[in-house]
Design an enzyme around this catalytic site. Structure first.
Site, PDB file in Angstrom:
ATOM      1  N   TRP A 125      -7.211   3.892  12.517  1.00 36.41           N
ATOM      2  CA  TRP A 125      -6.776   5.279  12.677  1.00 36.41           C
ATOM      3  C   TRP A 125      -7.933   6.251  12.877  1.00 36.41           C
ATOM      4  O   TRP A 125      -7.863   7.142  13.735  1.00 36.41           O
ATOM      5  CB  TRP A 125      -5.931   5.684  11.462  1.00 36.41           C
ATOM      6  CG  TRP A 125      -5.213   6.969  11.628  1.00 36.41           C
ATOM      7  CD1 TRP A 125      -4.451   7.351  12.703  1.00 36.41           C
ATOM      8  CD2 TRP A 125      -5.173   8.061  10.705  1.00 36.41           C
ATOM      9  NE1 TRP A 125      -3.934   8.614  12.498  1.00 36.41           N
ATOM     10  CE2 TRP A 125      -4.360   9.070  11.290  1.00 36.41           C
ATOM     11  CE3 TRP A 125      -5.716   8.275   9.453  1.00 36.41           C
ATOM     12  CZ2 TRP A 125      -4.104  10.274  10.643  1.00 36.41           C
ATOM     13  CZ3 TRP A 125      -5.461   9.469   8.799  1.00 36.41           C
ATOM     14  CH2 TRP A 125      -4.666  10.458   9.399  1.00 36.41           C
ATOM     15  N   ASP A 128       5.139   5.690  10.106  1.00 38.14           N
ATOM     16  CA  ASP A 128       4.870   4.920  11.316  1.00 38.14           C
ATOM     17  C   ASP A 128       6.099   4.051  11.554  1.00 38.14           C
ATOM     18  O   ASP A 128       6.407   3.171  10.742  1.00 38.14           O
ATOM     19  CB  ASP A 128       3.626   4.046  11.102  1.00 38.14           C
ATOM     20  CG  ASP A 128       2.829   3.863  12.378  1.00 38.14           C
ATOM     21  OD1 ASP A 128       3.428   4.023  13.449  1.00 38.14           O
ATOM     22  OD2 ASP A 128       1.637   3.553  12.304  1.00 38.14           O
ATOM     23  N   GLN A 153      -9.629   1.383   8.367  1.00 36.94           N
ATOM     24  CA  GLN A 153      -9.250   2.365   9.382  1.00 36.94           C
ATOM     25  C   GLN A 153     -10.441   2.879  10.186  1.00 36.94           C
ATOM     26  O   GLN A 153     -10.259   3.684  11.105  1.00 36.94           O
ATOM     27  CB  GLN A 153      -8.523   3.544   8.722  1.00 36.94           C
ATOM     28  CG  GLN A 153      -7.211   3.164   8.065  1.00 36.94           C
ATOM     29  CD  GLN A 153      -6.237   2.499   9.029  1.00 36.94           C
ATOM     30  OE1 GLN A 153      -6.188   2.827  10.208  1.00 36.94           O
ATOM     31  NE2 GLN A 153      -5.471   1.540   8.520  1.00 36.94           N
ATOM     32  N   PRO A 185       0.203   7.892   8.694  1.00 36.32           N
ATOM     33  CA  PRO A 185       1.558   7.379   8.448  1.00 36.32           C
ATOM     34  C   PRO A 185       1.591   5.894   8.109  1.00 36.32           C
ATOM     35  O   PRO A 185       1.099   5.072   8.879  1.00 36.32           O
ATOM     36  CB  PRO A 185       2.266   7.646   9.785  1.00 36.32           C
ATOM     37  CG  PRO A 185       1.171   7.573  10.808  1.00 36.32           C
ATOM     38  CD  PRO A 185      -0.063   8.097  10.133  1.00 36.32           C
ATOM     39  N   LYS A 235      -7.115 -11.377  -2.702  1.00 36.37           N
ATOM     40  CA  LYS A 235      -6.253 -10.336  -2.167  1.00 36.37           C
ATOM     41  C   LYS A 235      -4.950 -10.310  -2.962  1.00 36.37           C
ATOM     42  O   LYS A 235      -4.408 -11.350  -3.321  1.00 36.37           O
ATOM     43  CB  LYS A 235      -5.954 -10.617  -0.687  1.00 36.37           C
ATOM     44  CG  LYS A 235      -5.218  -9.492   0.008  1.00 36.37           C
ATOM     45  CD  LYS A 235      -5.063  -9.791   1.492  1.00 36.37           C
ATOM     46  CE  LYS A 235      -4.321  -8.657   2.202  1.00 36.37           C
ATOM     47  NZ  LYS A 235      -4.170  -8.920   3.649  1.00 36.37           N
ATOM     48  N   TRP A 260      -0.969   2.317  17.683  1.00 37.85           N
ATOM     49  CA  TRP A 260      -2.201   3.017  17.318  1.00 37.85           C
ATOM     50  C   TRP A 260      -2.381   4.272  18.172  1.00 37.85           C
ATOM     51  O   TRP A 260      -2.972   5.251  17.731  1.00 37.85           O
ATOM     52  CB  TRP A 260      -3.411   2.101  17.481  1.00 37.85           C
ATOM     53  CG  TRP A 260      -3.490   1.018  16.455  1.00 37.85           C
ATOM     54  CD1 TRP A 260      -3.206  -0.299  16.630  1.00 37.85           C
ATOM     55  CD2 TRP A 260      -3.882   1.149  15.079  1.00 37.85           C
ATOM     56  NE1 TRP A 260      -3.394  -0.997  15.459  1.00 37.85           N
ATOM     57  CE2 TRP A 260      -3.809  -0.132  14.489  1.00 37.85           C
ATOM     58  CE3 TRP A 260      -4.288   2.234  14.289  1.00 37.85           C
ATOM     59  CZ2 TRP A 260      -4.125  -0.356  13.159  1.00 37.85           C
ATOM     60  CZ3 TRP A 260      -4.600   2.006  12.962  1.00 37.85           C
ATOM     61  CH2 TRP A 260      -4.518   0.714  12.414  1.00 37.85           C
ATOM     62  N   LYS A 289       2.148 -10.652  -3.237  1.00 38.60           N
ATOM     63  CA  LYS A 289       3.451 -10.667  -3.902  1.00 38.60           C
ATOM     64  C   LYS A 289       3.882 -12.102  -4.171  1.00 38.60           C
ATOM     65  O   LYS A 289       4.511 -12.399  -5.190  1.00 38.60           O
ATOM     66  CB  LYS A 289       4.491  -9.969  -3.022  1.00 38.60           C
ATOM     67  CG  LYS A 289       4.286  -8.471  -2.907  1.00 38.60           C
ATOM     68  CD  LYS A 289       5.368  -7.848  -2.032  1.00 38.60           C
ATOM     69  CE  LYS A 289       5.135  -6.360  -1.865  1.00 38.60           C
ATOM     70  NZ  LYS A 289       6.136  -5.747  -0.955  1.00 38.60           N
TER      71      LYS A 289
END
Length: 843
Positions: free
Chosen positions: A592, A87, A588, A48, A625, A552, A628
């Site tokens: 996750w 999430d 992850q 999620p 990276k 988490w 925006k």
């Protein structure tokens, strides 16, 4: 059969939009799910994301991997439920609200009211859901948004409570003090895996401090080294290595006597008295060699570190005078190293993991019960540290160094460049701080975790065998609670004297024990609920602890909570656990993937998943990276509108990023996919259509392809060759997809298209145009037709739009064809028998 569009006017993006409308009209995804309902289940877990931000290329990459695999599994005879998940809890949401409301301190939330604060959080959770659905749908991904799951839903939260209660019953949960990475920006502890996500090379002050030895005949002082001056006011001990050799040395110039590790004697400065004749001093030293510390100090004594244990020293500050009997003495431990410093470490048990451990082991503090944490949740000194009270600790470093100097205890000062962890959300430096927390005993599960990891299949395998294996091998107990507000509350009710604890595993149990009606499990809806003590009215009531779960823990509970297990779907879960497939980014492995593995191991002794694809990071073209703020990457929707989603999908899949490496995103790379893949493919199809129509123009019967079986009997060597190449394509793609190696497919497809356009079509023009007779023309066109149709079916998972465009036109001349290419089965290999439960649309 008609052309889709004339060559130059063919627009891949516009055709894709037409296909989206077509899918919507026939309810293609829903129909596919319905048609495959009776087939074996292929369980896919969708990690999620938060909907508090817009999807970026990393999300599109992971989503494309998931879409390709789940589409492929459907074509090979499985039912694949694909529910999107959100999430909803935790720091990302709370940070947004804190910024919106200008909240900087925890007490401001309490003053505002947890109910109002949580309502604010809930209001932004689904802020970008529509934008997410629009972007994800436009990329061609089939995923169920209507039947999504949210971690803030009552059913999901109830299953999280069940997971915790199971761990509690197994003795895998405890509450304790532990020094944890703490974010002052987010006012909460972070898990160890979160703390490792944002290291920066930064300069910090390094100082050496003198701690006079009580009763030493030479007035010697221990010299300790630290890069965190702000911890000095909380000093309670000094630690040496029991096996090191230490020396007591006297300066030949100042007479000061120091105790330091012999191997690090060179780290202390040469202390010379100030000369009254600076010119003379300068002239004498000009051209002379720099004096070494060992030459400027006289050796008085040498001993092992173990001989220094329990020697008392004079504290630097008087903030902890009540600890004087047990504290301000030397202890020994092997964690002290000789790579830097003085071989003597100053210990502030509230602010260092090893400091805390050795101070408890040496009974300087009593199992943490009398631990004083003199820094508050905002990272400021408490009133106990009177000289620096209210100051943010990192800002107080300079003044603390000045205070040390003023006491005549500063031996050396300088700057030390090192790698330091920062909060990955607030970008503030982390403090290592003792906090009370609830923990899962991961260290107890370590051997089982490693064994379960060995039972899983990863692409690429080195991430599993090295990165993930090493992380599991060094796993620490997991702090699963957060002293926050917007999250699933811990289901722990405790009596006022701490003697009685009740862990709730369901809404029904809470209602039964409390007599209250429960409709929402968030803090402001249940914190007031009490449970009568089982010992009688005189013992009062049990109240819920304040903590909520680390988000988490919620996402790690996803395989159970998204289907409300064990309250529902028990049979489904029993048949389909572990899940078949997960896919997310490299980060992850400590997020996750890790929490999934820990909880499944603790609950069932199994891994949570069988197959995993781990992708790397998509960077901007300059290698930085994507930002925006910097606007250093093109909008995903702009790229899709220019070149199409299929081209973007293939560009991402055919890159090192699917092998867990990095990709510098280049818009030109997407254009090259159009030029090198889709235009040749389209041209081969267009050549087929033009020549099929030519038959009618020249007065022959309309084109109708002969059956693949008849076509394969062609005596033409080019027909035989391209048919063989098509069979090889089918075999290769199935082989690679069964092994989850998605990144190998596009290069093979390129070679196949080159063979098709530059060899088969090029050298077959006369036959395809009917110059060698009608029958031969029909065989050649049928060969090209069947090759293109098979290629479309093979590639439909990768390029769902373009293959649908071609298929919708090609199916017009084929009887009993499926309504959509995505209802078709993956082509059979030579000699393969189709399972009985599938419809053979190839016949």
């Amino acid at each position: 059969m008609e052309e889709v569009c004339e060559g130059k006017d063919f627009s891949f993006p516009k055709q894709e939009e037409k296909i989206l409308s077509f899918w919507s009209e026939i309810k293609a995804f829903e129909t596919q799910l319905s048609r495959t309902e009776s087939l074996p289940e292929y369980v896919f877990y969708d990690g999620p994301p938060f909907a508090t931000g817009l999807p970026h290329y990393g999300h599109i990459l992971a989503g494309t991997i998931k879409d390709i695999v789940t589409r492929y599994q459907t074509t090979t005879g499985h039912h694949v439920t694909r529910r999107f998940g959100w999430d909803c809890h935790g720091l990302p949401v709370e940070n947004e609200i804190d910024r919106k409301l200008g909240i900087k301190r925890r007490d401001e939330v309490l003053k505002m009211g947890i109910d109002k604060y949580n309502d604010e959080c809930r209001s932004i959770v689904t802020r970008y859901v529509e934008e997410w659905e629009k972007v994800i749908t436009r990329t061609g991904r089939w995923i169920d948004f209507k039947n999504d799951y949210k971690t803030m839903d009552l059913k999901f939260m109830e299953s999280v409570w069940w997971v915790f209660s199971q761990l509690w019953d197994k003795g895998l949960v405890y509450k304790g003090f532990k020094v944890m990475p703490y974010s002052t920006g987010c006012k909460t502890v972070l898990s160890n895996f979160e703390a490792g996500q944002n290291f920066k090379d930064v300069p910090d002050p390094e100082i050496m401090v003198a701690f006079p030895v009580v009763g030493d005949p030479d007035n010697a002082a221990f010299v300790a080294w630290t890069t965190t001056p702000w911890t000095l006011p909380s000093n309670l001990a000094l630690c040496v290595n029991p096996n090191f050799d230490y020396v007591k040395v006297r300066s030949k110039y100042t007479g000061k006597v120091y105790v330091i590790a012999e191997c690090l004697l060179s780290s202390i400065p040469v202390e010379k008295p100030k000369s009254s004749d600076s010119k003379t001093s300068s002239s004498k030293t000009k051209g002379a060699k720099t004096e070494k510390p060992m030459d400027s100090y006289e050796l008085l004594q040498k001993f092992k570190g173990s001989e220094l244990v329990n020697k008392k020293y004079e504290p630097l500050f008087n903030y902890f005078e009540e600890f004087a009997d047990a504290a301000f003495r030397v202890v020994a431990d092997n964690y002290v190293t000789s790579d830097r410093g003085t071989g003597i470490v100053h210990c502030a048990p509230a602010f260092g993991e090893d400091d805390y451990r050795v101070c408890i082991e040496n009974k300087i503090i009593n199992k943490g019960e009398n631990l004083v944490v003199a820094v508050d949740d905002d990272g400021c000194f408490t009133d106990r540290i009177t000289d620096f009270s209210g100051r943010y600790v990192k800002d107080a470093d300079k003044d603390i160094i000045e205070a040390v100097k003023g006491k005549g205890r500063l031996v050396k000062t300088g700057s030390f460049m090192h790698s330091y962890p920062f909060c990955w959300r607030s970008d503030t430096p982390l403090l290592y701080r003792a906090v009370p927390s609830w923990f899962v005993r991961v260290e107890k599960l370590k051997d089982q975790l490693l064994e379960n990891n060995s039972q899983t299949y990863w692409v690429p395998d080195y991430v599993k065998d090295k990165r993930f294996h090493n992380w599991l091998e060094n796993a620490r107990d997991w702090a699963i609670s957060r002293s926050r507000f917007w999250g699933t509350p811990l289901p722990v009710w405790i009596s006022g004297d701490g003697e009685e604890i009740v862990v709730i595993d369901s809404v029904a149990k809470l209602e039964k024990l409390s007599g209250a009606k429960v409709v929402d499990l968030h803090r402001h809806k249940i914190d007031h609920i009490t449970i009568p003590s089982s010992r009688g009215p005189e013992f009062g009531v049990l109240r819920r602890v304040d903590d909520v779960f680390d988000c988490w823990f919620e996402s790690g509970s996803m395989p159970y909570a998204y289907i409300h297990y064990p309250f529902e779907n028990e049979e489904f879960f029993a048949k389909n656990f572990p899940g078949h497939f997960v896919a997310e980014g490299l980060d992850q492995t400590r997020g996750w993937f890790y929490t999934l593995m820990v909880l499944s191991t603790a609950l069932f002794g199994k891994p949570a998943f069988r197959n995993l694809v781990c992708n790397g990071l998509v960077l901007a073209e300059d290698g930085k990276k994507m930002s925006k703020k910097l606007k250093n990457y093109p909008s995903p929707m702009d790229v899709i509108n220019d070149y199409g989603a299929d081209a973007l999908r293939l560009y991402l899949i055919n890159s090192p990023v699917v092998r867990a490496e990095t990709l510098r995103f280049k818009k030109d790379g997407v254009y090259n996919v159009v030029k090198d893949v889709f235009l040749p493919w389209y041209n081969a199809y267009r050549f087929l259509v033009q020549n099929a129509k030519r038959l009618e123009v020249e007065g022959f019967a309309p084109f109708s392809p002969v059956s693949p079986t008849a076509q394969q009997k062609s005596s033409n060597v080019l027909d035989q060759w391209i048919t063989s190449a098509t069979r090889s394509l089918v075999h290769f793609v199935r082989q690679e997809m069964d092994a989850y190696r998605l990144y190998t497919v596009v290069p093979y497809l390129l070679k196949f298209l080159d063979d098709l356009t530059n060899v088969y079509v090029r050298f077959n023009r006369k036959r395809l145009k009917g110059r060698t007779g009608e029958d031969d023309c029909r065989i050649a066109l049928s060969t090209l037709y069947n090759v293109l149709l098979t290629a479309c079916k093979v590639m439909s998972s990768f390029t769902p739009f373009f293959t649908e465009v071609l298929y919708q036109n090609m199916r017009k001349v084929s009887a009993n064809s499926e309504e959509s290419i995505h209802y078709c089965s993956f082509p059979l290999e030579e000699g393969e028998v189709l399972p009985n439960h599938l419809v053979d649309e190839l016949s």
